[in-house]
Design a protein around this motif. Structure first.
Motif, PDB file in Angstrom:
ATOM      1  N   ALA A 232      -1.429 -33.168  37.193  1.00  0.00           N
ATOM      2  CA  ALA A 232      -1.904 -33.198  35.942  1.00  0.00           C
ATOM      3  C   ALA A 232      -2.425 -32.072  35.753  1.00  0.00           C
ATOM      4  CB  ALA A 232      -3.280 -33.580  36.336  1.00  0.00           C
ATOM      5  N   ARG A 233      -3.250 -30.683  35.981  1.00  0.00           N
ATOM      6  CA  ARG A 233      -2.934 -29.293  35.727  1.00  0.00           C
ATOM      7  C   ARG A 233      -2.111 -28.727  35.609  1.00  0.00           C
ATOM      8  NH1 ARG A 233      -4.082 -27.280  40.803  1.00  0.00           N
ATOM      9  NH2 ARG A 233      -6.782 -27.104  40.397  1.00  0.00           N
ATOM     10  N   LYS A 234      -0.299 -28.616  36.112  1.00  0.00           N
ATOM     11  CA  LYS A 234       0.644 -28.382  35.743  1.00  0.00           C
ATOM     12  C   LYS A 234       1.282 -28.357  34.542  1.00  0.00           C
ATOM     13  CE  LYS A 234       4.959 -27.614  38.420  1.00  0.00           C
ATOM     14  NZ  LYS A 234       6.290 -27.782  39.000  1.00  0.00           N
ATOM     15  N   ALA A 235       1.107 -30.074  34.209  1.00  0.00           N
ATOM     16  CA  ALA A 235       1.706 -31.159  32.986  1.00  0.00           C
ATOM     17  C   ALA A 235       0.349 -30.663  31.658  1.00  0.00           C
ATOM     18  CB  ALA A 235       1.227 -32.705  33.387  1.00  0.00           C
ATOM     19  N   LEU A 236      -0.982 -30.590  31.982  1.00  0.00           N
ATOM     20  CA  LEU A 236      -1.428 -30.340  30.926  1.00  0.00           C
ATOM     21  C   LEU A 236      -1.920 -28.645  30.435  1.00  0.00           C
ATOM     22  CD1 LEU A 236      -4.963 -32.858  31.427  1.00  0.00           C
ATOM     23  CD2 LEU A 236      -3.348 -32.925  29.850  1.00  0.00           C
TER      24      LEU A 236
END
Length: 312
Positions: A232-236
Motif C-alpha cells: 500500500a505504501r509503495k503504490a501510494l
C-alpha cells in the motif's frame, strides 16, 4: 459533417455548425443554438440528411448541457427521424441513441434510457464497434445508477472487449477501472487488483500520468484494505510522486492523506514519524489550494492521530 485534415469544415453548412461549436466553447449559448439551427436548415436544403441529423444531435447536446430537457428530447427525436430509414447511417443513428440515453438518465428515466441504449447497440452491430463499446459503457453506467452492479459489470466487460478490439486503450483502461471499483465493493480484491494492474499498464503505455497516478492510488487503497501495508505504501508513494510531477495538487494532497493513514494505522508495520510528515504536507497543500474544508478535516484527523499516539 465533413471535415478536412485540418479539422476545418469544407462546406458551408458545416462551417456554420463549426461556428456553433466555437460559440458553445465561449459560453455564448444563444449564438450556438442559432448557428446550429441555421446549419440544420442549410443541410436540409442540400438534402444532406446525415449532416442535418448530426447537427440536430449537437443541438440536443447543447440543450441537455443547459438542462433544457424538453428541447433536447425534441432535437434528438428529430435527429433520429432524419436517418432512421437511411442506408449506411447506422453509426450516426447509434450515436444519437446514446446521447438520448444520457438525456433520460439525467431525468432519472432509467427504463427509457435502457431502451435507447439497446437501440444503439442493435444498430451499431452494423456500424462502429467503437461506438458500440460506448453504448455498452453507457448501459453499465445506467445499471450502476440503478444499483444493479452485476448487470453493470457484464456491460462493462462487453465494452472493455470492444475497446480492446479497436485498440482504444484509454477507454479500455477507464472501463477496467470502473470494473475494479465494483469488484472492490464486493470484496473481490484479487480480481480488482488484476484489473487495476492492467489499467495501470494501459495508462503507462499511453503516457497518461494522471491516469497512472489515480490507478496507483486505487491499488494503494486496495492493498491497505487487505492489510498489506508495505505494498500500500509503495503504490501510494508512487501516486504522490506522479501527482506532484504534473502539479495536480488536489489529488496529491488526497494521496498524501491516504498515505498518512497507511503509516498511522499500524505501529508495527507503519511509521508514525512518516505519518506526521504526510499529514502535514497534505494540510499544507490544501491550505495552498485554499480548500478550507479539507484543510480543517485533515487537521482534525491529524490531531486525533497525535492524541492516540500520546496515549500509546
Amino acid at each position: 459533417m465533413v471535415v478536412t485534415n485540418q479539422e476545418k469544415y469544407v462546406d458551408i453548412p458545416a462551417q456554420v455548425a463549426q461556428s456553433g461549436d466555437n460559440a458553445w466553447k465561449k459560453g455564448d449559448y444563444d449564438e450556438a443554438r442559432s448557428r446550429y439551427i441555421e446549419a440544420a436548415k442549410l443541410y436540409d436544403v442540400n438534402e444532406d440528411f446525415v449532416g442535418e441529423s448530426q447537427v440536430m444531435c449537437r443541438l440536443g447536446e447543447l440543450e441537455l448541457s443547459l438542462e433544457n430537457f424538453e428541447a433536447a428530447e425534441k432535437d434528438f427525436s428529430s435527429a433520429i427521424a432524419l436517418v432512421k430509414s437511411l442506408p449506411d447511417a447506422e453509426t450516426v443513428l447509434g450515436d444519437v441513441y446514446i446521447k438520448q440515453a444520457k438525456l433520460y438518465v439525467a431525468q432519472y428515466q432509467f427504463e427509457k434510457a435502457l431502451t435507447a441504449v439497446r437501440q444503439a447497440q442493435e444498430v451499431l452491430q452494423e456500424g462502429s464497434l467503437l461506438l458500440l463499446g460506448d453504448a455498452y459503457d453507457q448501459e453499465a453506467y445506467i445499471y450502476l445508477v440503478m444499483g444493479e452492479e452485476e448487470k453493470a459489470l457484464e456491460a462493462y466487460r462487453k465494452a472493455a472487449n470492444l475497446f480492446q478490439q479497436e485498440g482504444v486503450s484509454l477507454k479500455e483502461a477507464s472501463v477496467l477501472r470502473a470494473m475494479a471499483r465494483i469488484m472492490m465493493k464486493a470484496k473481490n480484491y484479487d480480481k480488482a487488483h488484476d484489473l487495476l494492474e492492467k489499467c495501470r499498464e494501459l495508462y503507462r503505455e499511453n503516457g497518461d500520468i494522471l491516469g497512472e497516478a489515480s490507478t496507483l492510488s486505487a491499488i494503494g487503497t486496495l492493498r491497505f484494505l487487505i492489510g498489506d501495508i508495505a505494498n500500500a505504501r509503495k503504490a501510494l508513494m508512487k501516486s504522490v510522486f506522479l501527482y506532484g510531477k504534473v502539479e495536480h495538487h488536489f489529488a496529491e494532497a488526497e494521496a498524501l492523506l491516504y498515505l498518512a493513514r497507511v503509516e498511522a494505522a499500524d505501529k508495527e508495520q507503519g511509521d508514525f514519524a512518516r505519518a506526521k510528515v504526510h499529514y502535514k504536507k497534505s494540510i499544507e497543500l490544501y491550505d495552498f489550494l485554499q480548500n478550507v474544508t479539507m484543510k480543517n478535516a485533515v487537521l482534525d484527523e491529524y490531531n486525533t492521530f497525535l492524541k492516540r499516539e500520546m496515549l500509546g
